[in-house]
Design an enzyme around this catalytic site. Structure first.
Site, PDB file in Angstrom:
ATOM      1  N   LYS A  12      12.740  32.261  38.438  1.00 33.69           N
ATOM      2  CA  LYS A  12      12.909  30.908  39.465  1.00 33.69           C
ATOM      3  C   LYS A  12      14.230  30.851  39.956  1.00 33.69           C
ATOM      4  O   LYS A  12      15.044  31.120  39.250  1.00 33.69           O
ATOM      5  CB  LYS A  12      12.191  29.781  39.020  1.00 33.69           C
ATOM      6  CG  LYS A  12      11.703  28.924  40.098  1.00 33.69           C
ATOM      7  CD  LYS A  12      10.157  29.401  40.568  1.00 33.69           C
ATOM      8  CE  LYS A  12       9.162  28.775  41.287  1.00 33.69           C
ATOM      9  NZ  LYS A  12       8.120  29.107  41.562  1.00 33.69           N
TER      10      LYS A  12
HETATM   11  N1  GLU Z   1       6.340  30.918  44.266  1.00 35.29           N
HETATM   12  C1  GLU Z   1       5.164  31.187  43.837  1.00 35.29           C
HETATM   13  C2  GLU Z   1       4.746  30.851  42.495  1.00 35.29           C
HETATM   14  O1  GLU Z   1       5.131  29.873  42.170  1.00 35.29           O
HETATM   15  C3  GLU Z   1       4.993  32.904  44.187  1.00 35.29           C
HETATM   16  C4  GLU Z   1       5.817  33.738  43.437  1.00 35.29           C
HETATM   17  C5  GLU Z   1       6.149  34.921  43.809  1.00 35.29           C
HETATM   18  O2  GLU Z   1       5.379  35.492  44.520  1.00 35.29           O
HETATM   19  O3  GLU Z   1       6.936  35.918  43.101  1.00 35.29           O
HETATM   20  O4  GLU Z   1       3.856  31.536  41.979  1.00 35.29           O
END
Ligand code: GLU
Length: 427
Positions: free
Chosen positions: A117
């Protein structure tokens, strides 16, 4: 870029941090899986964390320094994957917790990724479009040392979108000297993005709400829904649930909520909101606060805004039959226990909102092959994967007599442990 009208930030108190929540969840699951203490230690830590402080020239000529992060939790199953969020409260601990959730989420839906993240502590609505672009490009350049299509693939998250992914893709590609579409997902279709990605998380939430309602014998037509958050997750889920025949009683954003006990006219609200930043001011519904919204009687409550919204302070007042977690970490462990005792089913984040990363995976596969699929193929694959995972989770929950969150985490964490063990410890 739409200029924000000033609105009071209306959020529920967050008593437990997301990182604490995720660690508490891991501790419980590690005991059930009988993990050795060293394995728990390994999973409780992030493999690699990058913190960056970087300057950006503002429109008035001044220099502002921003703090950003990119954290890779575990990469035993493949390259790290996870979104980038822009939010004033982004902290190192939040990013850690969110990266861990991505590891479990990717493992649960069985896609070959680890978890990561990123984030920048900023209110993007307070920046001009060119400031936002310069900040994004400089952040991308700062984290370019650890991202890449084989290493770590960012995507949109809270307050980031396809345009921001396009700037990251371009910045990274300029540094490499050639186009690298696979470095991010959730980018515009013209740059190698996939059909269906923008809607994927909300679509997945709708599919899971449908499955959970069926499971409890709630007829879909007329099933009552309350949604907190009208961003990319809540907004799309609301629209699709209204189309599927659910009755949406209330919706909200950070400016507060709208309520109609007979059901809101969702197409009308979405039309009205176009070109506006906030829901407040919509004239054809009763105004309520986010706190009241979470306590409305309904079949399905979908928290799709921030973490920590259902906590010890309000869990006893939640009057939904099912909570479908569109956001990451919206329910604290204390609230989980209260909801469990009261017979409320909680469909956890790593299952309910996994549609986004699933379609991100499809996007990355298409980029690597430079061969693009039709939208119905993507939606069919999304539905098949999510329904299958939902069934696996329900089956394990029944077999082990545990809540759905525990079952989902058991499946995800065990897959990560299996990968670590198959690889062995280096050297
Ligand atoms: N931000 C989204 C999540 O929390 C998608 C992450 C992604 O597609 O890599 O799952």
């Amino acid at each position: 870029m739409v200029t924000a009208t000033s609105q009071p930030a209306e959020t529920a108190p967050i008593s437990t941090t997301l990182y604490q929540t995720v660690l508490t969840q891991l501790r419980e699951v590690a005991a059930l899986l009988e993990l050795e203490p060293g394995m728990f230690e390994l999973l409780a830590h992030c493999k690699r964390e990058l913190m960056v402080q970087f300057p950006v020239r503002m429109d008035d000529g001044s220099i502002r320094v921003f703090s950003g992060y990119r954290t890779q939790h575990n990469m035993a199953r493949g390259p790290a994957k996870g979104g980038i969020r822009y939010h004033p409260q982004v902290s190192r601990d939040d990013v850690r917790g969110l990266a861990m959730l991505m590891t479990w989420k990717c493992a649960l839906v069985n896609i070959p990724y680890g978890g990561a993240k990123g984030g920048v502590a900023v209110d993007p609505k307070a920046l001009s479009r060119s400031e936002l672009e310069r900040m994004t490009r400089r952040y991308a350049s700062e984290i370019a040392v650890i991202i890449g299509p084989e290493k770590d693939i960012p995507a949109p998250d809270m307050n980031t979108d396809a345009q921001i992914m396009a700037w990251i893709m371009d910045t990274y590609s300029q540094q490499q000297g050639f186009s690298v579409p696979g470095v991010v997902t959730g980018k515009p279709i013209i740059l190698g993005g996939t059909r269906g990605r923008t809607e994927a998380t909300g679509r997945g939430c709708m599919l899971i709400a449908r499955e959970a309602a069926r499971e409890q014998g709630i007829p879909l037509s007329g099933a009552t829904v309350v949604v907190q958050g009208m961003g990319n997750v809540g907004g799309v889920a609301t629209q699709l649930m209204a189309q599927a025949g659910f009755t949406v009683l209330a919706v909200s954003d950070s400016s507060g909520g709208l309520y109609d006990p007979k059901g809101l006219d969702i197409p009308d609200i979405l039309r009205w909101r176009q070109g506006r930043s906030y829901l407040s001011g919509y004239p054809r519904a009763e105004r309520i606060t986010n706190a009241t919204l979470l306590e409305l009687p309904c079949d399905i409550l979908m928290p799709a805004a921030m973490e920590g919204q259902i906590g010890e302070h309000n869990a006893a007042q939640v009057r939904a039959k099912i909570v479908v977690e569109g956001a990451n970490g919206p329910t604290t462990p204390e609230a989980d226990q209260i909801l469990l005792n009261r017979g409320v089913t909680v469909v956890p984040d790593i299952l309910a909102n996994s549609g986004g990363v699933l379609v991100s995976y499809f996007e990355w596969v298409q980029d690597l092959q430079a061969f693009f699929w039709e939208e119905d193929e993507i939606n069919q694959r999304l539905e098949k994967s999510m329904v299958r995972t939902y069934r696996e989770v329900v089956e394990l929950a029944q077999r082990r007599n545990v809540p759905l969150r525990t079952a989902a985490l058991m499946l995800g964490v065990q897959r990560v442990v299996d990968a670590i063990q198959a690889r062995g410890l280096y050297p």
